[in-house]
Motif scaffolding. Structure first.
Motif, PDB file in Angstrom:
ATOM      1  N   ASN A  34       0.830  -1.208   0.000  1.00 61.98           N
ATOM      2  CA  ASN A  34       0.000   0.000   0.000  1.00 61.98           C
ATOM      3  C   ASN A  34       0.862   1.254   0.000  1.00 61.98           C
ATOM      4  O   ASN A  34       0.607   2.207  -0.753  1.00 61.98           O
ATOM      5  CB  ASN A  34      -0.933   0.012   1.215  1.00 61.98           C
ATOM      6  N   PHE A  35       1.881   1.265   0.852  1.00 62.86           N
ATOM      7  CA  PHE A  35       2.765   2.436   0.921  1.00 62.86           C
ATOM      8  C   PHE A  35       3.578   2.571  -0.366  1.00 62.86           C
ATOM      9  O   PHE A  35       3.696   3.668  -0.924  1.00 62.86           O
ATOM     10  CB  PHE A  35       3.703   2.309   2.128  1.00 62.86           C
ATOM     11  N   TYR A  36       4.095   1.464  -0.843  1.00 57.20           N
ATOM     12  CA  TYR A  36       4.954   1.483  -2.028  1.00 57.20           C
ATOM     13  C   TYR A  36       4.202   1.974  -3.269  1.00 57.20           C
ATOM     14  O   TYR A  36       4.750   2.719  -4.089  1.00 57.20           O
ATOM     15  CB  TYR A  36       5.524   0.089  -2.271  1.00 57.20           C
ATOM     16  N   THR A  78       2.390  12.285   7.968  1.00 53.64           N
ATOM     17  CA  THR A  78       3.019  13.377   7.227  1.00 53.64           C
ATOM     18  C   THR A  78       4.532  13.243   7.367  1.00 53.64           C
ATOM     19  O   THR A  78       5.071  13.381   8.473  1.00 53.64           O
ATOM     20  CB  THR A  78       2.566  14.751   7.762  1.00 53.64           C
ATOM     21  N   LEU A  79       5.203  12.957   6.277  1.00 56.55           N
ATOM     22  CA  LEU A  79       6.655  12.789   6.333  1.00 56.55           C
ATOM     23  C   LEU A  79       7.355  14.132   6.523  1.00 56.55           C
ATOM     24  O   LEU A  79       6.853  15.176   6.113  1.00 56.55           O
ATOM     25  CB  LEU A  79       7.159  12.109   5.056  1.00 56.55           C
ATOM     26  N   GLU A  80       8.546  14.072   7.144  1.00 57.27           N
ATOM     27  CA  GLU A  80       9.351  15.268   7.360  1.00 57.27           C
ATOM     28  C   GLU A  80      10.422  15.431   6.286  1.00 57.27           C
ATOM     29  O   GLU A  80      10.773  16.545   5.924  1.00 57.27           O
ATOM     30  CB  GLU A  80      10.022  15.194   8.744  1.00 57.27           C
ATOM     31  N   SER A  81      10.933  14.323   5.767  1.00 59.17           N
ATOM     32  CA  SER A  81      12.046  14.387   4.817  1.00 59.17           C
ATOM     33  C   SER A  81      11.589  14.524   3.368  1.00 59.17           C
ATOM     34  O   SER A  81      12.376  14.884   2.491  1.00 59.17           O
ATOM     35  CB  SER A  81      12.917  13.130   4.943  1.00 59.17           C
ATOM     36  N   VAL A  82      10.311  14.224   3.129  1.00 54.36           N
ATOM     37  CA  VAL A  82       9.740  14.250   1.776  1.00 54.36           C
ATOM     38  C   VAL A  82       8.366  14.896   1.865  1.00 54.36           C
ATOM     39  O   VAL A  82       7.658  14.735   2.864  1.00 54.36           O
ATOM     40  CB  VAL A  82       9.589  12.824   1.206  1.00 54.36           C
ATOM     41  N   GLU A  83       7.982  15.616   0.818  1.00 56.17           N
ATOM     42  CA  GLU A  83       6.639  16.201   0.794  1.00 56.17           C
ATOM     43  C   GLU A  83       5.639  15.105   0.442  1.00 56.17           C
ATOM     44  O   GLU A  83       5.347  14.846  -0.727  1.00 56.17           O
ATOM     45  CB  GLU A  83       6.588  17.336  -0.238  1.00 56.17           C
ATOM     46  N   PHE A  84       5.089  14.485   1.478  1.00 58.61           N
ATOM     47  CA  PHE A  84       4.235  13.311   1.272  1.00 58.61           C
ATOM     48  C   PHE A  84       3.339  13.115   2.483  1.00 58.61           C
ATOM     49  O   PHE A  84       3.784  13.193   3.628  1.00 58.61           O
ATOM     50  CB  PHE A  84       5.098  12.062   1.064  1.00 58.61           C
ATOM     51  N   GLN A  85       2.056  12.854   2.206  1.00 60.96           N
ATOM     52  CA  GLN A  85       1.086  12.527   3.248  1.00 60.96           C
ATOM     53  C   GLN A  85       0.303  11.289   2.828  1.00 60.96           C
ATOM     54  O   GLN A  85       0.045  11.089   1.634  1.00 60.96           O
ATOM     55  CB  GLN A  85       0.112  13.684   3.489  1.00 60.96           C
ATOM     56  N   MET A  86      -0.080  10.477   3.814  1.00 60.54           N
ATOM     57  CA  MET A  86      -0.881   9.295   3.522  1.00 60.54           C
ATOM     58  C   MET A  86      -1.755   8.966   4.723  1.00 60.54           C
ATOM     59  O   MET A  86      -1.240   8.730   5.825  1.00 60.54           O
ATOM     60  CB  MET A  86       0.014   8.108   3.175  1.00 60.54           C
ATOM     61  N   SER A 123       3.510   7.567  -6.980  1.00 61.40           N
ATOM     62  CA  SER A 123       2.488   8.348  -7.689  1.00 61.40           C
ATOM     63  C   SER A 123       2.299   9.727  -7.061  1.00 61.40           C
ATOM     64  O   SER A 123       1.942  10.684  -7.747  1.00 61.40           O
ATOM     65  CB  SER A 123       1.156   7.594  -7.691  1.00 61.40           C
ATOM     66  N   THR A 124       2.562   9.839  -5.760  1.00 63.31           N
ATOM     67  CA  THR A 124       2.404  11.119  -5.071  1.00 63.31           C
ATOM     68  C   THR A 124       3.591  12.038  -5.290  1.00 63.31           C
ATOM     69  O   THR A 124       3.431  13.256  -5.439  1.00 63.31           O
ATOM     70  CB  THR A 124       2.203  10.885  -3.555  1.00 63.31           C
ATOM     71  N   VAL A 125       4.790  11.483  -5.297  1.00 59.87           N
ATOM     72  CA  VAL A 125       5.989  12.318  -5.460  1.00 59.87           C
ATOM     73  C   VAL A 125       6.459  12.337  -6.907  1.00 59.87           C
ATOM     74  O   VAL A 125       7.604  12.690  -7.195  1.00 59.87           O
ATOM     75  CB  VAL A 125       7.135  11.836  -4.543  1.00 59.87           C
TER      76      VAL A 125
END
Length: 216
Positions: A59-61, A181-189, A66-68
Protein backbone atom coordinates in the motif's frame (compact mmCIF):
# COMPACT_ATOMS: atom_id res chain seq x y z
CA UNK A 1 22.20 -43.23 55.21
CA UNK A 2 23.66 -44.33 51.96
CA UNK A 3 23.28 -42.00 49.01
CA UNK A 4 23.33 -43.05 45.43
CA UNK A 5 25.92 -41.41 43.29
CA UNK A 6 24.61 -39.69 40.22
CA UNK A 7 26.22 -40.84 37.02
CA UNK A 8 28.59 -38.32 35.56
CA UNK A 9 27.15 -36.47 32.60
CA UNK A 10 29.31 -35.98 29.57
CA UNK A 11 29.85 -32.45 28.44
CA UNK A 12 28.68 -31.91 24.94
CA UNK A 13 31.32 -30.30 22.75
CA UNK A 14 30.39 -26.75 21.85
CA UNK A 15 29.90 -26.08 18.19
CA UNK A 16 32.26 -23.35 17.07
CA UNK A 17 30.40 -20.39 15.65
CA UNK A 18 31.16 -19.83 12.00
CA UNK A 19 31.86 -16.32 10.75
CA UNK A 20 31.65 -15.29 7.10
CA UNK A 21 33.23 -12.55 5.04
CA UNK A 22 30.90 -10.20 3.16
CA UNK A 23 32.02 -11.86 -0.07
CA UNK A 24 31.10 -15.32 1.24
CA UNK A 25 27.69 -14.05 2.32
CA UNK A 26 26.96 -12.49 -1.06
CA UNK A 27 27.97 -15.68 -2.85
CA UNK A 28 25.69 -17.78 -0.61
CA UNK A 29 22.83 -15.32 -1.04
CA UNK A 30 23.01 -15.60 -4.83
CA UNK A 31 21.85 -19.24 -4.71
CA UNK A 32 19.79 -19.15 -1.50
CA UNK A 33 16.05 -19.84 -1.66
CA UNK A 34 15.29 -17.65 1.36
CA UNK A 35 16.84 -14.29 2.23
CA UNK A 36 19.27 -13.77 5.12
CA UNK A 37 20.86 -10.75 6.74
CA UNK A 38 24.57 -10.31 7.29
CA UNK A 39 25.57 -8.93 10.70
CA UNK A 40 29.33 -8.39 10.98
CA UNK A 41 30.28 -11.95 10.14
CA UNK A 42 27.08 -13.75 11.10
CA UNK A 43 24.41 -14.84 8.62
CA UNK A 44 20.91 -14.67 10.10
CA UNK A 45 17.92 -16.14 8.20
CA UNK A 46 14.98 -13.78 7.83
CA UNK A 47 11.40 -14.62 8.71
CA UNK A 48 8.71 -15.07 6.09
CA UNK A 49 6.25 -12.23 5.62
CA UNK A 50 2.57 -12.37 6.54
CA UNK A 51 -0.39 -11.30 4.41
CA UNK A 52 -0.82 -8.14 6.52
CA UNK A 53 2.88 -7.34 6.24
CA UNK A 54 2.91 -7.64 2.46
CA UNK A 55 -0.30 -5.62 2.01
CA UNK A 56 0.86 -2.74 4.22
CA UNK A 57 4.25 -2.50 2.51
CA UNK A 58 2.53 -2.72 -0.88
CA UNK A 59 0.00 0.00 0.00
CA UNK A 60 2.77 2.44 0.92
CA UNK A 61 4.95 1.48 -2.03
CA UNK A 62 2.16 2.00 -4.58
CA UNK A 63 1.09 5.34 -3.13
CA UNK A 64 4.52 6.92 -2.72
CA UNK A 65 5.81 7.08 -6.33
CA UNK A 66 2.49 8.35 -7.69
CA UNK A 67 2.40 11.12 -5.07
CA UNK A 68 5.99 12.32 -5.46
CA UNK A 69 5.93 11.91 -9.24
CA UNK A 70 8.26 14.48 -10.79
CA UNK A 71 10.37 14.79 -7.66
CA UNK A 72 13.86 13.31 -7.52
CA UNK A 73 13.33 10.09 -5.55
CA UNK A 74 13.90 6.38 -6.14
CA UNK A 75 11.80 3.81 -4.25
CA UNK A 76 12.70 0.16 -3.64
CA UNK A 77 10.77 -2.64 -1.94
CA UNK A 78 11.89 -5.91 -0.30
CA UNK A 79 14.51 -7.35 -2.65
CA UNK A 80 17.12 -4.57 -2.68
CA UNK A 81 19.85 -4.95 -0.07
CA UNK A 82 21.23 -2.09 2.00
CA UNK A 83 24.92 -2.11 2.97
CA UNK A 84 25.76 -0.34 6.25
CA UNK A 85 29.57 -0.02 6.25
CA UNK A 86 30.09 1.28 9.81
CA UNK A 87 28.40 -1.78 11.37
CA UNK A 88 29.21 -4.20 8.51
CA UNK A 89 25.64 -5.24 7.81
CA UNK A 90 23.60 -6.23 4.79
CA UNK A 91 19.87 -5.90 5.44
CA UNK A 92 16.65 -5.97 3.43
CA UNK A 93 14.44 -3.04 4.54
CA UNK A 94 10.77 -3.32 3.56
CA UNK A 95 10.91 0.01 1.70
CA UNK A 96 13.86 2.27 0.87
CA UNK A 97 13.49 5.81 -0.46
CA UNK A 98 16.58 7.46 -1.94
CA UNK A 99 16.89 11.12 -2.88
CA UNK A 100 18.60 11.61 -6.20
CA UNK A 101 20.63 8.80 -7.69
CA UNK A 102 21.16 5.54 -5.80
CA UNK A 103 24.74 4.98 -4.69
CA UNK A 104 25.46 1.30 -5.23
CA UNK A 105 28.13 -0.80 -3.56
CA UNK A 106 30.65 -1.46 -6.29
CA UNK A 107 29.19 -2.72 -9.55
CA UNK A 108 26.34 -4.59 -7.85
CA UNK A 109 23.06 -2.88 -8.78
CA UNK A 110 21.08 -4.69 -6.06
CA UNK A 111 22.97 -3.19 -3.09
CA UNK A 112 22.38 0.47 -2.19
CA UNK A 113 24.09 2.60 0.44
CA UNK A 114 22.33 6.00 0.67
CA UNK A 115 18.74 5.78 1.98
CA UNK A 116 16.91 8.97 2.93
CA UNK A 117 13.86 7.17 4.32
CA UNK A 118 13.28 3.59 5.46
CA UNK A 119 9.93 1.96 6.19
CA UNK A 120 9.66 -1.26 8.21
CA UNK A 121 6.45 -3.21 8.90
CA UNK A 122 6.78 -4.65 12.40
CA UNK A 123 6.29 -8.30 13.32
CA UNK A 124 6.19 -9.85 16.78
CA UNK A 125 9.50 -11.63 16.29
CA UNK A 126 11.50 -8.70 14.89
CA UNK A 127 9.95 -5.52 16.35
CA UNK A 128 12.53 -5.21 19.14
CA UNK A 129 15.36 -5.56 16.62
CA UNK A 130 13.74 -3.04 14.25
CA UNK A 131 13.38 -0.50 17.09
CA UNK A 132 16.77 -1.25 18.63
CA UNK A 133 19.90 -2.61 16.98
CA UNK A 134 18.66 -2.17 13.44
CA UNK A 135 17.65 1.45 13.99
CA UNK A 136 21.01 2.12 15.65
CA UNK A 137 22.78 0.73 12.58
CA UNK A 138 20.59 2.79 10.23
CA UNK A 139 21.47 5.97 12.13
CA UNK A 140 25.13 5.51 11.20
CA UNK A 141 24.23 6.30 7.55
CA UNK A 142 24.82 10.04 6.86
CA UNK A 143 21.97 10.38 4.32
CA UNK A 144 19.39 8.66 6.56
CA UNK A 145 16.83 11.17 7.94
CA UNK A 146 13.53 9.38 8.58
CA UNK A 147 12.35 6.02 9.88
CA UNK A 148 8.76 4.77 9.73
CA UNK A 149 7.68 1.72 11.79
CA UNK A 150 4.21 0.34 11.00
CA UNK A 151 2.47 -2.19 13.23
CA UNK A 152 0.43 -4.78 11.35
CA UNK A 153 -2.18 -5.87 13.92
CA UNK A 154 -3.55 -2.45 14.94
CA UNK A 155 -3.50 1.17 13.84
CA UNK A 156 -0.13 2.37 15.10
CA UNK A 157 2.81 4.06 13.37
CA UNK A 158 6.03 5.38 14.88
CA UNK A 159 7.77 8.12 12.91
CA UNK A 160 11.36 9.03 13.79
CA UNK A 161 12.60 12.16 12.00
CA UNK A 162 16.03 13.76 12.29
CA UNK A 163 15.72 17.51 12.93
CA UNK A 164 18.09 20.37 12.14
CA UNK A 165 19.94 19.77 15.42
CA UNK A 166 20.59 16.12 14.47
CA UNK A 167 18.12 14.95 17.12
CA UNK A 168 15.66 12.16 16.38
CA UNK A 169 12.08 13.21 17.12
CA UNK A 170 9.31 10.64 17.63
CA UNK A 171 5.72 11.18 16.44
CA UNK A 172 3.09 8.46 16.90
CA UNK A 173 -0.17 7.85 15.01
CA UNK A 174 -2.81 5.45 16.30
CA UNK A 175 -6.17 6.51 14.87
CA UNK A 176 -7.75 5.41 11.60
CA UNK A 177 -8.44 9.04 10.70
CA UNK A 178 -4.83 10.12 11.35
CA UNK A 179 -2.64 11.20 8.43
CA UNK A 180 1.05 10.28 8.27
CA UNK A 181 3.02 13.38 7.23
CA UNK A 182 6.65 12.79 6.33
CA UNK A 183 9.35 15.27 7.36
CA UNK A 184 12.05 14.39 4.82
CA UNK A 185 9.74 14.25 1.78
CA UNK A 186 6.64 16.20 0.79
CA UNK A 187 4.24 13.31 1.27
CA UNK A 188 1.09 12.53 3.25
CA UNK A 189 -0.88 9.29 3.52
CA UNK A 190 -3.98 8.60 5.65
CA UNK A 191 -3.69 5.58 7.92
CA UNK A 192 -6.87 4.16 6.40
CA UNK A 193 -4.99 3.94 3.08
CA UNK A 194 -1.85 2.47 4.66
CA UNK A 195 -4.05 -0.18 6.31
CA UNK A 196 -6.40 -0.71 3.36
CA UNK A 197 -7.68 -4.32 3.13
CA UNK A 198 -6.00 -5.28 6.42
CA UNK A 199 -7.82 -7.71 8.70
CA UNK A 200 -6.54 -7.17 12.24
CA UNK A 201 -8.28 -10.36 13.44
CA UNK A 202 -5.97 -12.56 11.36
CA UNK A 203 -2.89 -13.36 13.44
CA UNK A 204 -0.95 -15.21 10.76
CA UNK A 205 2.40 -14.52 12.43
CA UNK A 206 5.57 -15.68 10.78
CA UNK A 207 7.88 -18.32 12.21
CA UNK A 208 10.21 -16.93 14.86
CA UNK A 209 13.51 -15.72 13.47
CA UNK A 210 16.49 -17.98 14.18
CA UNK A 211 19.31 -16.31 16.08
CA UNK A 212 22.25 -18.38 14.84
CA UNK A 213 24.06 -18.30 11.56
CA UNK A 214 23.00 -20.59 8.73
CA UNK A 215 24.57 -23.97 8.20
CA UNK A 216 27.09 -24.36 5.41
Amino acid sequence: MQTQEKPATEKQPQTEKRYYTPEEYLALEESAIDKSEYRDGEIVPMTGGTANHNKIAGNFYKKFPSTVNGQDYETFINDVRLWIPLTRRYVYPDIIVIQGEPVYQGSNKTIVTNPLLIVEVLSNSTKDYDRGGKFLAYRSIPEFKEYILIEQYRYHIEQFAKNSNDKWVLTEYDLEESVLTLESVEFQMPLREIYARINFDIKDEEVNEPTSEIEE
